[in-house]
Write a protein that holds these residues in place. Structure first.
Motif, PDB file in Angstrom:
ATOM      1  N   THR A 113       0.830  -1.197   0.000  1.00 17.32           N
ATOM      2  CA  THR A 113       0.000   0.000   0.000  1.00 17.32           C
ATOM      3  C   THR A 113       0.867   1.250   0.000  1.00 17.32           C
ATOM      4  N   ALA A 114       1.903   1.247   0.825  1.00 15.31           N
ATOM      5  CA  ALA A 114       2.802   2.405   0.869  1.00 15.31           C
ATOM      6  C   ALA A 114       3.490   2.620  -0.466  1.00 15.31           C
ATOM      7  N   ARG A 115       3.793   1.529  -1.173  1.00 16.68           N
ATOM      8  CA  ARG A 115       4.480   1.651  -2.452  1.00 16.68           C
ATOM      9  C   ARG A 115       3.516   2.049  -3.579  1.00 16.68           C
ATOM     10  N   VAL A 116       2.326   1.442  -3.598  1.00 19.40           N
ATOM     11  CA  VAL A 116       1.379   1.699  -4.690  1.00 19.40           C
ATOM     12  C   VAL A 116       0.654   3.023  -4.499  1.00 19.40           C
ATOM     13  N   VAL A 117       0.390   3.394  -3.233  1.00 16.51           N
ATOM     14  CA  VAL A 117      -0.355   4.630  -2.942  1.00 16.51           C
ATOM     15  C   VAL A 117       0.488   5.493  -1.999  1.00 16.51           C
ATOM     16  N   PRO A 118       1.565   6.061  -2.494  1.00 13.46           N
ATOM     17  CA  PRO A 118       2.429   6.844  -1.592  1.00 13.46           C
ATOM     18  C   PRO A 118       1.727   8.060  -1.005  1.00 13.46           C
ATOM     19  N   GLU A 119       0.654   8.511  -1.663  1.00 10.90           N
ATOM     20  CA  GLU A 119      -0.075   9.670  -1.157  1.00 10.90           C
ATOM     21  C   GLU A 119      -1.147   9.289  -0.139  1.00 10.90           C
ATOM     22  N   ALA A 120      -1.232   8.007   0.241  1.00 12.18           N
ATOM     23  CA  ALA A 120      -2.276   7.537   1.158  1.00 12.18           C
ATOM     24  C   ALA A 120      -2.264   8.328   2.461  1.00 12.18           C
ATOM     25  N   GLN A 121      -3.438   8.768   2.867  1.00 11.65           N
ATOM     26  CA  GLN A 121      -3.567   9.603   4.064  1.00 11.65           C
ATOM     27  C   GLN A 121      -4.176   8.867   5.248  1.00 11.65           C
ATOM     28  N   ALA A 122      -4.941   7.805   4.985  1.00 14.23           N
ATOM     29  CA  ALA A 122      -5.611   7.106   6.081  1.00 14.23           C
ATOM     30  C   ALA A 122      -4.598   6.338   6.927  1.00 14.23           C
ATOM     31  N   PRO A 123      -4.692   6.423   8.260  1.00 18.57           N
ATOM     32  CA  PRO A 123      -3.827   5.584   9.111  1.00 18.57           C
ATOM     33  C   PRO A 123      -4.081   4.114   8.793  1.00 18.57           C
ATOM     34  N   ARG A 124      -3.009   3.348   8.670  1.00 16.41           N
ATOM     35  CA  ARG A 124      -3.135   1.918   8.349  1.00 16.41           C
ATOM     36  C   ARG A 124      -2.773   1.074   9.558  1.00 16.41           C
ATOM     37  N   HIS A 125      -3.486  -0.037   9.689  1.00 22.54           N
ATOM     38  CA  HIS A 125      -3.202  -0.992  10.754  1.00 22.54           C
ATOM     39  C   HIS A 125      -3.168  -2.394  10.161  1.00 22.54           C
ATOM     40  N   VAL A 126      -2.134  -3.136  10.502  1.00 25.43           N
ATOM     41  CA  VAL A 126      -2.054  -4.538  10.105  1.00 25.43           C
ATOM     42  C   VAL A 126      -2.886  -5.348  11.090  1.00 25.43           C
ATOM     43  N   LEU A 127      -3.895  -6.043  10.586  1.00 29.93           N
ATOM     44  CA  LEU A 127      -4.804  -6.818  11.434  1.00 29.93           C
ATOM     45  C   LEU A 127      -4.983  -8.203  10.828  1.00 29.93           C
ATOM     46  N   PRO A 128      -4.082  -9.137  11.123  1.00 35.12           N
ATOM     47  CA  PRO A 128      -4.263 -10.505  10.638  1.00 35.12           C
ATOM     48  C   PRO A 128      -5.497 -11.129  11.282  1.00 35.12           C
ATOM     49  N   PHE A 129      -6.183 -11.960  10.529  1.00 36.11           N
ATOM     50  CA  PHE A 129      -7.382 -12.594  11.086  1.00 36.11           C
ATOM     51  C   PHE A 129      -7.052 -14.007  11.564  1.00 36.11           C
ATOM     52  N   PRO A 130      -7.654 -14.426  12.657  1.00 37.30           N
ATOM     53  CA  PRO A 130      -7.418 -15.770  13.179  1.00 37.30           C
ATOM     54  C   PRO A 130      -8.474 -16.745  12.668  1.00 37.30           C
ATOM     55  N   ALA A 131      -8.167 -18.029  12.769  1.00 37.78           N
ATOM     56  CA  ALA A 131      -9.195 -19.060  12.586  1.00 37.78           C
ATOM     57  C   ALA A 131      -9.817 -19.334  13.951  1.00 37.78           C
TER      58      ALA A 131
END
Length: 496
Positions: free
Chosen positions: A139-157
């Motif tokens: 996301t940082a590479r494809v959308v360098p202008e991204a303004q929304a705070p990003r959070h990595v949220l892996p999902f569990p089984a």
């Protein structure tokens, strides 16, 4: 906290359905004092059926169109701006950038649509969720202008306690009924080309032990490459390969879980995953796993996992020989359940922390669908003019936005109020086109709600609607609506 989970139905992507249901299960796992009130939001009739079948996972079921009246603190997920709720904080979800890494898996139009929608989410969402560190870096590479705070949220089984209590007798009965041998590893993937089954079959041709055996579940079909299934069948017809494989096709979910519980481990050879569900299920059940060496698999790295090059059949053959010579140790059911319970609770708490941040950051004047649509139209028009975006991409966005506003006629009436605002120097013709195209596909009752909407205090919106409210304007809308219906009928006949 009051959480709304948006259910959608896509028969080509059941992983998306299971993703939302798993978050409902994860939230239920929290201690009673931390557990939020969960409303399952149905966006379509098919989603309504899914919600009713899983009503035990929530406290209520409601139409997604009613979010503004439900008093929700957070709605999730939106995979495109056309899925954003009115009147409630929300977060976007970018599962992965497979459309960028493997564009050959998508039609040109679908790849462009995903790139556009993810870019807009990363720019306009109050908070944007990604499923992996890889997706975050992409996301940082494809959308360098991204303004929304990003959070990595892996999902569990998330499995019910009943799964961990299944007896060896039950598992043996399922194995016998489905024709699986006493000892096997398992692959649970659809036979899509990028899932890389061919590498496994080539590895089985090289194994040295006669007792190496793989059970494969999943539909043997990939409509994008119709010859792929023929290549799989041709390899399976080779005695040196076929003797090591039990091919089951699509099977019942309960049977799949029984077979996973009975396996010595899980093999996941895929070339790309956003966040592999089967790897998470191996973690949850305490199963060892053989994983293709791919960044997301490395990130998941459940205990007792080993890796192999997804292009190296010889290495995988050696790993399989070693597995069957000395099967890796696995956790007891009780130990696996206890470990997974702690992991799921940690994931659910992370989810609630992101929900709280989205609620804090949410500003209706910026993040509600009307300003988001207005701003996106403005940006897309500038991008089209500068040649950064194709006109077809702008049309794709408008089509999605029209679908959203057709469900909310009163909000569509208010959209006209953005014409001429200093912050939104929109081209009036485009806004009028957007409103007319939305109204044309509305029912007469919904169209009347558009005309009856209270626009007091918004002179610009009132003026934008006034030209459509004249007798001539309404007659024109009726004629356009009839023409649209006729066109849809013809298109439907041509598809048969």
């Amino acid at each position: 906290m009051r959480i709304g989970l948006r259910l959608f139905y896509n028969p080509g992507w059941m992983g998306g359905v299971n993703y939302v249901l798993n978050w409902a299960r994860a939230l239920q796992s929290l201690p009673a004092g931390e557990r939020p009130r969960v409303t399952l939001l149905a966006a379509t009739p098919a989603a309504q059926k899914i919600a009713e079948e899983h009503a035990h996972l929530g406290d209520a079921i409601a139409p997604f169109q009613n979010t503004a009246s439900l008093g929700l603190d957070f709605v999730y997920p939106a995979t495109q701006l056309a899925e954003t709720p009115f009147g409630a904080p929300w977060a976007g979800w970018i599962p992965d950038w497979q459309c960028r890494h493997m564009p050959e898996l998508f039609s040109q139009g679908e790849a462009r649509r995903r790139l556009l929608q993810y870019r807009l989410l990363a720019t306009h969402a109050p908070v944007c969720v990604v499923s992996s560190q890889m997706a975050d870096a992409d996301t940082a590479r494809v959308v360098p202008e991204a303004q929304a705070p990003r959070h990595v949220l892996p999902f569990p089984a998330v499995f019910a306690s009943e799964v961990y209590a299944r007896t060896p007798e039950r598992i043996a009965a399922t194995r016998a009924r489905l024709g699986a041998p006493g000892r096997y590893a398992i692959i649970c993937n659809q036979f899509w080309r990028h899932k890389n089954h061919l590498l496994v079959l080539e590895a089985l041709e090289r194994v040295t032990r006669d007792d190496v055996h793989i059970v494969m579940s999943g539909a043997l079909q990939d409509d994008r490459w119709p010859d792929y299934a023929d290549r799989v069948r041709a390899l399976l017809a080779e005695p040196r390969v076929g003797q090591h494989v039990t091919l089951l096709g699509s099977i019942a979910r309960d049977d799949q879980i029984d077979l996973m519980l009975g396996a010595i481990g899980v093999v996941q050879p895929s070339r790309f995953e956003g966040w592999s569900t089967v790897v998470e299920e191996a973690r949850a059940l305490g199963l060892p796993s053989l994983l293709s060496d791919f960044p997301v698999h490395r990130e998941q790295s459940p205990p007792a996992s080993q890796f192999f090059d997804p292009d190296d059949a010889a290495t995988l053959a050696a790993r399989l020989d070693a597995w069957f010579a000395a099967p890796p140790a696995r956790l007891s059911s009780d130990a696996a359940e206890a470990r997974q319970r702690d992991y799921v609770v940690a994931c659910a708490r992370r989810f609630l922390a992101i929900a709280a941040e989205a609620k804090r950051r949410y500003d209706p004047a910026v993040h509600d669908p009307k300003p988001v649509t207005a701003q996106s139209l403005l940006e897309l028009r500038a991008d089209v003019t500068a040649g950064r975006v194709a006109a077809d991409d702008e049309a794709l966005f408008q089509a999605g936005a029209r679908g959203l506003f057709r469900e909310h006629p009163e909000e569509l009436a208010g959209l006209g109020g953005y014409i001429g605002q200093e912050a939104y120097p929109l081209y009036p013709s485009a806004m009028t086109q957007m409103m007319v195209a939305s109204l044309v596909k509305m029912s007469p009752e919904a169209r009347q709600r558009f005309f009856d909407a209270d626009l007091s205090g918004d002179a610009v919106a009132h003026e934008a609607r006034a030209s459509l409210a004249t007798p001539a304007g309404k007659m024109s809308l009726t004629a356009l609506s009839a023409a649209a219906k006729a066109r849809d009928i013809v298109r439907g006949m041509l598809k048969r």
